[in-house]
Write a protein that holds these residues in place. Sequence first.
Motif, PDB file in Angstrom:
ATOM      1  N   GLU A  33      43.922  36.162  36.299  1.00 16.12           N
ATOM      2  CA  GLU A  33      44.524  37.533  36.561  1.00 16.12           C
ATOM      3  C   GLU A  33      43.443  38.538  37.521  1.00 16.12           C
ATOM      4  OE1 GLU A  33      45.563  39.084  32.836  1.00 16.12           O
ATOM      5  OE2 GLU A  33      47.443  38.083  32.642  1.00 16.12           O
ATOM      6  N   ASP A  34      42.218  38.203  36.996  1.00 14.31           N
ATOM      7  CA  ASP A  34      40.980  38.984  37.742  1.00 14.31           C
ATOM      8  C   ASP A  34      40.950  38.285  39.197  1.00 14.31           C
ATOM      9  OD1 ASP A  34      40.607  40.360  35.367  1.00 14.31           O
ATOM     10  OD2 ASP A  34      38.776  39.226  34.541  1.00 14.31           O
ATOM     11  N   VAL A  35      40.858  37.193  39.143  1.00  4.99           N
ATOM     12  CA  VAL A  35      40.728  36.518  40.503  1.00  4.99           C
ATOM     13  C   VAL A  35      41.651  36.944  41.453  1.00  4.99           C
ATOM     14  CG1 VAL A  35      40.545  34.432  41.903  1.00  4.99           C
ATOM     15  CG2 VAL A  35      39.230  34.415  39.703  1.00  4.99           C
ATOM     16  N   VAL A  36      42.980  36.724  40.962  1.00  6.01           N
ATOM     17  CA  VAL A  36      43.925  37.152  41.710  1.00  6.01           C
ATOM     18  C   VAL A  36      44.256  38.403  42.317  1.00  6.01           C
ATOM     19  CG1 VAL A  36      46.588  37.170  41.873  1.00  6.01           C
ATOM     20  CG2 VAL A  36      45.476  35.287  40.953  1.00  6.01           C
ATOM     21  N   GLN A  37      43.805  39.389  41.097  1.00  5.98           N
ATOM     22  CA  GLN A  37      43.877  40.650  41.492  1.00  5.98           C
ATOM     23  C   GLN A  37      42.915  41.159  42.565  1.00  5.98           C
ATOM     24  OE1 GLN A  37      42.794  43.275  38.340  1.00  5.98           O
ATOM     25  NE2 GLN A  37      42.987  45.144  39.107  1.00  5.98           N
ATOM     26  N   GLU A  38      41.461  40.641  42.392  1.00  5.43           N
ATOM     27  CA  GLU A  38      40.628  40.861  43.639  1.00  5.43           C
ATOM     28  C   GLU A  38      40.933  40.284  44.829  1.00  5.43           C
ATOM     29  OE1 GLU A  38      37.009  41.735  45.378  1.00  5.43           O
ATOM     30  OE2 GLU A  38      37.611  42.439  43.577  1.00  5.43           O
ATOM     31  N   ALA A  39      41.524  39.091  44.818  1.00  7.32           N
ATOM     32  CA  ALA A  39      42.115  38.454  46.030  1.00  7.32           C
ATOM     33  C   ALA A  39      43.000  39.315  46.833  1.00  7.32           C
ATOM     34  CB  ALA A  39      42.726  37.167  45.956  1.00  7.32           C
ATOM     35  N   TYR A  40      43.846  39.940  46.091  1.00  7.22           N
ATOM     36  CA  TYR A  40      44.975  40.758  46.594  1.00  7.22           C
ATOM     37  C   TYR A  40      44.461  41.969  47.072  1.00  7.22           C
ATOM     38  CZ  TYR A  40      49.088  37.593  46.314  1.00  7.22           C
ATOM     39  OH  TYR A  40      49.757  36.684  46.324  1.00  7.22           O
ATOM     40  N   ALA A  41      43.329  42.392  46.505  1.00  5.28           N
ATOM     41  CA  ALA A  41      42.825  43.913  46.562  1.00  5.28           C
ATOM     42  C   ALA A  41      42.030  43.449  47.970  1.00  5.28           C
ATOM     43  CB  ALA A  41      41.703  44.264  45.674  1.00  5.28           C
ATOM     44  N   TRP A  59      45.348  32.631  53.339  1.00  6.79           N
ATOM     45  CA  TRP A  59      44.117  33.490  53.136  1.00  6.79           C
ATOM     46  C   TRP A  59      43.851  34.125  51.909  1.00  6.79           C
ATOM     47  CZ3 TRP A  59      42.364  38.261  51.982  1.00  6.79           C
ATOM     48  CH2 TRP A  59      41.273  38.780  52.875  1.00  6.79           C
ATOM     49  N   VAL A  60      44.820  34.596  51.296  1.00  4.03           N
ATOM     50  CA  VAL A  60      44.801  35.069  49.842  1.00  4.03           C
ATOM     51  C   VAL A  60      44.319  33.984  49.243  1.00  4.03           C
ATOM     52  CG1 VAL A  60      45.949  36.091  47.847  1.00  4.03           C
ATOM     53  CG2 VAL A  60      46.172  36.952  50.198  1.00  4.03           C
ATOM     54  N   ARG A  61      44.861  32.677  49.090  1.00  5.85           N
ATOM     55  CA  ARG A  61      44.473  31.427  48.261  1.00  5.85           C
ATOM     56  C   ARG A  61      43.066  30.977  48.598  1.00  5.85           C
ATOM     57  NH1 ARG A  61      49.482  29.204  49.838  1.00  5.85           N
ATOM     58  NH2 ARG A  61      48.509  28.213  51.461  1.00  5.85           N
ATOM     59  N   THR A  62      42.804  31.210  49.844  1.00  6.11           N
ATOM     60  CA  THR A  62      41.170  30.848  50.203  1.00  6.11           C
ATOM     61  C   THR A  62      40.219  31.738  49.615  1.00  6.11           C
ATOM     62  OG1 THR A  62      42.166  29.984  52.305  1.00  6.11           O
ATOM     63  CG2 THR A  62      39.724  30.486  52.043  1.00  6.11           C
ATOM     64  N   VAL A  63      40.654  32.928  49.589  1.00  6.76           N
ATOM     65  CA  VAL A  63      39.559  34.025  49.383  1.00  6.76           C
ATOM     66  C   VAL A  63      39.883  33.969  47.575  1.00  6.76           C
ATOM     67  CG1 VAL A  63      39.508  36.438  48.730  1.00  6.76           C
ATOM     68  CG2 VAL A  63      40.087  35.813  50.797  1.00  6.76           C
ATOM     69  N   ALA A  64      41.095  33.828  47.177  1.00  2.94           N
ATOM     70  CA  ALA A  64      40.704  33.402  45.203  1.00  2.94           C
ATOM     71  C   ALA A  64      40.020  32.357  45.168  1.00  2.94           C
ATOM     72  CB  ALA A  64      42.419  33.323  45.003  1.00  2.94           C
ATOM     73  N   TYR A  65      40.104  31.214  45.883  1.00  2.72           N
ATOM     74  CA  TYR A  65      39.577  29.945  45.485  1.00  2.72           C
ATOM     75  C   TYR A  65      37.955  30.366  45.762  1.00  2.72           C
ATOM     76  CZ  TYR A  65      37.052  25.355  46.292  1.00  2.72           C
ATOM     77  OH  TYR A  65      36.279  24.368  46.183  1.00  2.72           O
ATOM     78  N   ARG A  66      37.546  31.093  46.407  1.00  2.24           N
ATOM     79  CA  ARG A  66      36.171  31.578  46.848  1.00  2.24           C
ATOM     80  C   ARG A  66      35.737  32.432  45.873  1.00  2.24           C
ATOM     81  NH1 ARG A  66      36.477  32.122  53.578  1.00  2.24           N
ATOM     82  NH2 ARG A  66      36.303  29.957  53.926  1.00  2.24           N
ATOM     83  N   ILE A  67      36.448  33.305  45.490  1.00  2.00           N
ATOM     84  CA  ILE A  67      36.029  34.018  44.298  1.00  2.00           C
ATOM     85  C   ILE A  67      35.883  33.316  43.000  1.00  2.00           C
ATOM     86  CG2 ILE A  67      36.937  35.985  42.624  1.00  2.00           C
ATOM     87  CD1 ILE A  67      38.325  36.990  45.230  1.00  2.00           C
TER      88      ILE A  67
END
Length: 176
Positions: A33-41, A59-67
């Motif tokens: 939940e934290d990672v997904v929220q940050e990626a969408y933000a 792009w969101v998946r890549t950002v979420a992965y990096r987070i």
Amino acid sequence: MRDSDEFDDFYAESVLRVSGYVYALSGDRAETEDVVQEAYARAWQHWDKLSSHGDPEAWVRTVAYRIRVSQWRRVTARFRAHQRHGVAPDVPELSVDYVAIIAALREIAPSQRRAIVLHHLLGLSVEEVAQETGVAPGTVKAHLSRGRARLATLLAESGAYQGNSQALAREATSHV
């Protein structure tokens, strides 16, 4: 200008897939939940450019992965540091006098508190306190004198201070 309706539609269509992806990586629902929220933000912050991107979900998946990887590295580094240095030593209990003094410091004027802490706890001279606080040395002396007198009164009234509050009161007028 960001189109919030367009972003809302994108979010609604993709959040379950992205959440499933992150959950498969982490196995932790709260972390997901934290990672997904940050990626969408972050996606919302870049939505003007991202909305014209061929695949914003990628792009969101890549950002979420990096987070997620970044969080994992921080946890791993903390774990390695813990293994190297061991458990932190026990912190000794605070003395009754220390707690009473800190409580009394909270009750005096901020300018007096700052002067007392800088002078008595950090060991700065009156001139150094004056320079750091931007007031004249005479003003620092007045803050110290009034602050110590007020502290002595507060400590005597509280009865929590185990030391000699009479000596503290004498000290209040003799140090400056």
